[in-house]
Scaffold this active site. Structure first.
Site, PDB file in Angstrom:
ATOM      1  N   SER A 211       0.844  -1.197   0.000  1.00  0.00           N
ATOM      2  CA  SER A 211       0.000   0.000   0.000  1.00  0.00           C
ATOM      3  C   SER A 211       0.882   1.252   0.000  1.00  0.00           C
ATOM      4  O   SER A 211       2.060   1.184  -0.334  1.00  0.00           O
ATOM      5  CB  SER A 211      -0.944  -0.027   1.206  1.00  0.00           C
ATOM      6  OG  SER A 211      -1.929   0.969   1.061  1.00  0.00           O
ATOM      7  N   ASN A 212       0.333   2.374   0.376  1.00  0.00           N
ATOM      8  CA  ASN A 212       1.113   3.609   0.409  1.00  0.00           C
ATOM      9  C   ASN A 212       0.672   4.463   1.594  1.00  0.00           C
ATOM     10  O   ASN A 212      -0.217   4.083   2.351  1.00  0.00           O
ATOM     11  CB  ASN A 212       0.965   4.372  -0.915  1.00  0.00           C
ATOM     12  CG  ASN A 212      -0.487   4.678  -1.202  1.00  0.00           C
ATOM     13  OD1 ASN A 212      -1.157   5.358  -0.428  1.00  0.00           O
ATOM     14  ND2 ASN A 212      -0.997   4.163  -2.307  1.00  0.00           N
ATOM     15  N   ASP A 213       1.288   5.639   1.732  1.00  0.00           N
ATOM     16  CA  ASP A 213       1.115   6.453   2.934  1.00  0.00           C
ATOM     17  C   ASP A 213      -0.143   7.314   2.972  1.00  0.00           C
ATOM     18  O   ASP A 213      -0.356   8.043   3.926  1.00  0.00           O
ATOM     19  CB  ASP A 213       2.311   7.416   3.069  1.00  0.00           C
ATOM     20  CG  ASP A 213       3.499   6.715   3.688  1.00  0.00           C
ATOM     21  OD1 ASP A 213       3.284   5.728   4.402  1.00  0.00           O
ATOM     22  OD2 ASP A 213       4.628   7.167   3.456  1.00  0.00           O
ATOM     23  N   SER A 214      -0.975   7.248   1.922  1.00  0.00           N
ATOM     24  CA  SER A 214      -2.118   8.169   1.897  1.00  0.00           C
ATOM     25  C   SER A 214      -3.086   7.871   3.059  1.00  0.00           C
ATOM     26  O   SER A 214      -3.549   6.749   3.226  1.00  0.00           O
ATOM     27  CB  SER A 214      -2.854   8.020   0.561  1.00  0.00           C
ATOM     28  OG  SER A 214      -4.068   8.711   0.628  1.00  0.00           O
ATOM     29  N   ALA A 278      -4.919   7.622  -3.382  1.00  0.00           N
ATOM     30  CA  ALA A 278      -3.603   7.316  -3.959  1.00  0.00           C
ATOM     31  C   ALA A 278      -3.682   5.859  -4.407  1.00  0.00           C
ATOM     32  O   ALA A 278      -3.717   4.942  -3.586  1.00  0.00           O
ATOM     33  CB  ALA A 278      -2.521   7.508  -2.913  1.00  0.00           C
TER      34      ALA A 278
END
Ligand code: C5P
Length: 407
Positions: A211-214, A278
């Site tokens: 996943s990502n930091d959003s 994101a």
């Protein structure tokens, strides 16, 4: 914007009280009427006479000092105000407001206020980060108050930290924003707004993912703002841990492909579709059905490119929807955002610089530039994500109104 607006200014006992005197002058210069109530703490720093002289209105200093028998002064002030502004707001008044306490003139009047409320907290940094203060701030935000971030800088204690009353221009802008919301209440009335929020999540196996930091906060702020401006809002979110804004309908998804299905499923319903999420550019080509065991050797995960949801929405418009995308960049922000606007055929791209601490992922503040396919380039200041969201809707709605008048 503030011409003839009635602003109730509530002052509490901080050293920044002296700045509230200048604040009242600047509001009056902009055409507003300002009436003041002060706690005894505020009166220790600056006199009611100063505020009375500047505002040309009597100043409320004591709940039971009723000089006019024809009215109850604190209810009269609460009913009179178009906007209530608490500046400076101490940790003590935040606590009272978050808990519904009225035990002196300011907190008692604030209990009776029924107009939009703006709070400018100002205190020592340690008091600001105190867990109870942070809990009270969260509560007030949830209760619909507009909170202005204190500024960082030299504190009265002689060292640097967070807790200063922000520039007066920032406070005035926040007041103008809430006035605009009142005035613009109907800009999205009856419109259907579809928003994606959060980072998508691509399964590696049943318990692991990429996943990502959003954080999803910007998307949630956009949903809340659209609701406040009269829209029906459908939120497609990957972040079930975030509180859903009142009246917003939410659909939870995980992967980019789930999100695409959800967004495309509601596209025909929508008047505005916003890709604030994101989206993971790649997904795991063959996620394992069972938990992957480590066996002492390297593991290679093959990735497949995900569909571009924003670009796909733009080609699948069913009527004249407005399609809005985001561009989070760490360098050449405007240049890259322009590229995305054209490549993805969006109507608007909201660009922000995520390399800066105050405008990055997972912060409560943001500052963005809006780029339209017509070539407009409009910046917001550094504001809370809630206020940036309101500004984004205002800018887009204003541009569309101009367009329809020009057409
Ligand atoms: O290319 P980039 O990821 O920076 O583009 C950002 C914009 O495109 C955002 O609005 C994001 O939600 C959207 N996007 C998308 N599908 C992807 C990648 C990005 O809709 N696969």
């Amino acid at each position: 914007m503030l011409q003839d607006k009635k602003i109730a200014l509530f002052m509490t006992g901080g050293i920044a009280s002296y700045k509230a005197a200048e604040l009242s002058r600047q509001l009056i210069k902009k055409g507003a009427h300002v009436r003041v109530a002060m706690t005894s703490g505020a009166q220790a720093f600056i006199t009611p006479l100063t505020m009375q002289t500047l505002t040309k209105y009597p100043v409320l200093t004591d709940t039971f000092d009723e000089t006019d028998p024809t009215l109850v002064q604190h209810i009269d002030l609460a009913d009179w105000a178009d906007v209530a502004l608490v500046a400076p707001a101490t940790a003590n008044i935040l606590s009272k407001m978050a808990n519904g306490i009225g035990d002196e003139i300011v907190s008692t009047t604030l209990l009776a206020v029924h107009c939009p409320r703006v709070i400018a907290p100002s205190m020592n940094e340690n008091m600001y980060y105190n867990l109870a203060t942070q809990r009270n701030l969260r509560q007030l935000r949830e209760d619909g108050y507009t909170l202005i971030e204190p500024a960082e800088g030299f504190l009265a204690e002689g060292y640097s930290g967070k807790g200063r009353l922000p520039d007066l221009s920032v406070i005035i802008e926040a007041v103008e924003d809430v006035v605009a919301v009142t005035k613009w209440k109907k800009i999205l009335e009856g419109k259907n707004v579809l928003i994606s929020a959060g980072g998508t999540l691509e399964r590696v196996d049943p318990v692991r993912y990429i996943s990502n930091d959003s954080s999803g906060k910007m998307g949630y702020s956009l949903a809340k703002a659209a609701k406040r401006l009269g829209a029906n809002v459908h939120l497609v979110s990957t972040r079930p841990q975030l509180a859903v804004p009142h009246g917003v309908e939410v659909e939870y998804v995980e992967s980019a492909r789930d999100m695409q299905e959800a967004m495309e499923g509601s596209l025909a319903w929508s008047d505005y579709a916003v890709m604030a999420a994101a989206v993971s550019d790649y997904r795991v080509s063959h996620p394992s059905e069972q938990k992957i065991k480590s066996d002492g050797s390297d593991l290679t995960i093959h990735l497949t490119e995900n569909p571009d949801i924003l670009a796909s929405l733009a080609t699948k418009k069913t009527h004249d929807q407005t399609i809005i995308g985001f561009a989070a960049e760490t360098e050449h922000v405007i240049k890259y955002a322009k590229g995305k606007l054209h490549k993805k055929k969006a109507d608007w791209i909201v660009a922000n610089d995520v390399s800066q601490e105050a405008t990055g992922f997972n912060t409560d503040t943001n500052q963005v530039t809006l780029l339209s396919k017509e070539g407009q380039l409009i910046e917001t200041g550094l504001l809370s994500k809630d206020d940036v969201a309101l500004r984004i809707w205002k800018i887009i709605a204003e541009a569309e109104e101009d367009d329809s008048h020009g057409a």
